[in-house]
Design a protein around this motif. Structure first.
Motif, PDB file in Angstrom:
ATOM      1  N   ASN A 224       0.816  -1.227   0.000  1.00  0.00           N
ATOM      2  CA  ASN A 224       0.000   0.000   0.000  1.00  0.00           C
ATOM      3  C   ASN A 224       0.843   1.267   0.000  1.00  0.00           C
ATOM      4  N   SER A 225       1.892   1.247  -0.775  1.00  0.00           N
ATOM      5  CA  SER A 225       2.788   2.402  -0.885  1.00  0.00           C
ATOM      6  C   SER A 225       3.167   2.541  -2.357  1.00  0.00           C
ATOM      7  N   ILE A 226       2.699   3.616  -3.017  1.00  0.00           N
ATOM      8  CA  ILE A 226       2.903   3.778  -4.460  1.00  0.00           C
ATOM      9  C   ILE A 226       3.517   5.137  -4.751  1.00  0.00           C
ATOM     10  N   PRO A 227       4.641   5.176  -5.517  1.00  0.00           N
ATOM     11  CA  PRO A 227       5.435   4.040  -5.988  1.00  0.00           C
ATOM     12  C   PRO A 227       6.233   3.438  -4.832  1.00  0.00           C
ATOM     13  N   SER A 228       6.251   2.120  -4.731  1.00  0.00           N
ATOM     14  CA  SER A 228       6.771   1.469  -3.524  1.00  0.00           C
ATOM     15  C   SER A 228       8.261   1.700  -3.306  1.00  0.00           C
ATOM     16  N   ILE A 229       9.078   1.397  -4.315  1.00  0.00           N
ATOM     17  CA  ILE A 229      10.528   1.597  -4.215  1.00  0.00           C
ATOM     18  C   ILE A 229      11.006   2.301  -5.475  1.00  0.00           C
ATOM     19  N   ASP A 230      12.123   3.028  -5.344  1.00  0.00           N
ATOM     20  CA  ASP A 230      12.619   3.763  -6.495  1.00  0.00           C
ATOM     21  C   ASP A 230      14.098   4.051  -6.303  1.00  0.00           C
ATOM     22  N   GLY A 231      14.743   4.440  -7.408  1.00  0.00           N
ATOM     23  CA  GLY A 231      16.157   4.777  -7.348  1.00  0.00           C
ATOM     24  C   GLY A 231      17.033   3.538  -7.268  1.00  0.00           C
ATOM     25  N   GLN A 232      18.117   3.653  -6.528  1.00  0.00           N
ATOM     26  CA  GLN A 232      19.108   2.572  -6.430  1.00  0.00           C
ATOM     27  C   GLN A 232      18.708   1.554  -5.368  1.00  0.00           C
ATOM     28  N   VAL A 233      17.668   0.789  -5.680  1.00  0.00           N
ATOM     29  CA  VAL A 233      17.211  -0.280  -4.785  1.00  0.00           C
ATOM     30  C   VAL A 233      17.329  -1.596  -5.529  1.00  0.00           C
ATOM     31  N   ASP A 234      17.957  -2.584  -4.905  1.00  0.00           N
ATOM     32  CA  ASP A 234      18.198  -3.884  -5.527  1.00  0.00           C
ATOM     33  C   ASP A 234      17.366  -4.946  -4.821  1.00  0.00           C
ATOM     34  N   ASP A 235      16.483  -5.607  -5.572  1.00  0.00           N
ATOM     35  CA  ASP A 235      15.677  -6.711  -5.062  1.00  0.00           C
ATOM     36  C   ASP A 235      16.555  -7.953  -4.965  1.00  0.00           C
ATOM     37  N   ARG A 236      16.884  -8.347  -3.729  1.00  0.00           N
ATOM     38  CA  ARG A 236      17.744  -9.510  -3.508  1.00  0.00           C
ATOM     39  C   ARG A 236      16.959 -10.804  -3.286  1.00  0.00           C
ATOM     40  N   GLY A 237      15.630 -10.752  -3.446  1.00  0.00           N
ATOM     41  CA  GLY A 237      14.838 -11.965  -3.354  1.00  0.00           C
ATOM     42  C   GLY A 237      14.072 -12.100  -2.055  1.00  0.00           C
ATOM     43  N   GLY A 238      12.975 -12.872  -2.137  1.00  0.00           N
ATOM     44  CA  GLY A 238      12.150 -13.128  -0.965  1.00  0.00           C
ATOM     45  C   GLY A 238      11.254 -11.970  -0.585  1.00  0.00           C
ATOM     46  N   ASN A 239      11.056 -11.011  -1.504  1.00  0.00           N
ATOM     47  CA  ASN A 239      10.239  -9.839  -1.201  1.00  0.00           C
ATOM     48  C   ASN A 239       8.838  -9.994  -1.773  1.00  0.00           C
ATOM     49  N   MET A 240       7.872  -9.299  -1.148  1.00  0.00           N
ATOM     50  CA  MET A 240       6.497  -9.273  -1.626  1.00  0.00           C
ATOM     51  C   MET A 240       6.040  -7.828  -1.703  1.00  0.00           C
ATOM     52  N   SER A 241       5.369  -7.475  -2.818  1.00  0.00           N
ATOM     53  CA  SER A 241       4.866  -6.122  -3.006  1.00  0.00           C
ATOM     54  C   SER A 241       3.424  -6.166  -3.478  1.00  0.00           C
TER      55      SER A 241
END
Length: 259
Positions: A224-241
């Motif tokens: 419930n946060s839009i836009p949820s992530i931005d910029g230099q963010v790296d998805d390293r796994g195990g995340n839910m959005s």
């Protein structure tokens, strides 16, 4: 709450950090601004803010922390044979709960087993342009100032960071509007252009590094946060959005998923 700041670390055990607020002071007009100067008025890190400090947060909850950039000051009206002065830009707002700045190539922030709820970053509105002088046939009004940048409703980090086993929900970023252009003076003076609305980056997390430093996100929920992530963010796994943000690109993470 147990916390310390010894010049090297800030930590918390079973902590509740609630309803902190930081507001930037109003940007003051100064001649230095014409030479590329930066008047003050930005808001950062309502709960925790550090520059080249090692910040470690664990088992903590951050609720309703808010940072607000100052509104830009209005431009002065033109006098004599001069146009109206431009309004100043609104202040930026970054890291509603946590803001970490520092040297490129360093790791300064670790956040583990923590919850971020209803935190926000709201940037300032641009100042209105001044009215043009009525002398002669009249002079143009000043340009409106641009709204500030709102980034990282919960966390904004300029350097490498690790966020592991955390939950983010209902965090927001709100950009300030641009200021109105000043009215033209006399019979031929024209109205100045209005300023642009500021940007919104990362309602939950924003990586603001100008280099290659990444905010590493692991085994976390962003809802419930839009836009949820931005910029230099790296998805390293195990995340839910709960949104469809393409920055969640690990095959071990899930987009548009109810937690």
């Amino acid at each position: 709450m147990r916390a310390r700041h010894d010049g090297g670390a800030v930590g918390g055990v079973d902590a509740l950090v609630a309803q902190s607020r930081q507001v930037g002071v109003q940007r003051a007009e100064a001649d230095v601004a014409d030479a590329g100067g930066q008047p003050f008025g930005d808001g950062v890190g309502a709960a925790i803010a550090g520059a080249d400090a090692k910040i470690s947060v664990f088992s903590s909850t951050f609720v309703n922390n808010r940072v607000t950039g100052a509104n830009g000051q209005n431009g002065n009206n033109g006098t004599g044979r001069n146009e109206g002065r431009p309004g100043l830009a609104g202040g930026d707002a970054a890291g509603g709960a946590i803001y970490s700045a520092g040297t490129i190539g360093t790791t300064n922030l670790w956040v583990t087993n923590s919850t971020f709820f209803l935190n926000s970053a709201t940037s300032g509105r641009g100042g209105n342009g001044g009215t043009g002088s009525p002398d002669g046939f009249g002079f143009d009004g000043g340009e409106g100032g641009n709204g500030g940048l709102a980034s990282g409703g919960a966390i904004d980090s300029q350097t490498r960071a690790w966020i592991v086993h955390c939950t983010f929900s209902d965090n927001t970023v709100s950009a300030g509007n641009g200021g109105n252009g000043g009215a033209g003076g006399g019979s031929l003076g024209e109205e100045g252009n209005s300023g642009s609305e500021g940007g919104e980056l990362g309602a939950a997390i924003h990586g603001s590094s100008v280099g290659d430093d990444q905010v590493n996100l692991v085994n976390s929920i962003v809802a419930n946060s839009i836009p949820s992530i931005d910029g230099q963010v790296d998805d390293r796994g195990g995340n839910m959005s709960t949104d469809a943000n393409l920055k969640f690109d690990s095959p071990l993470s899930f987009r548009e998923t109810s937690a």
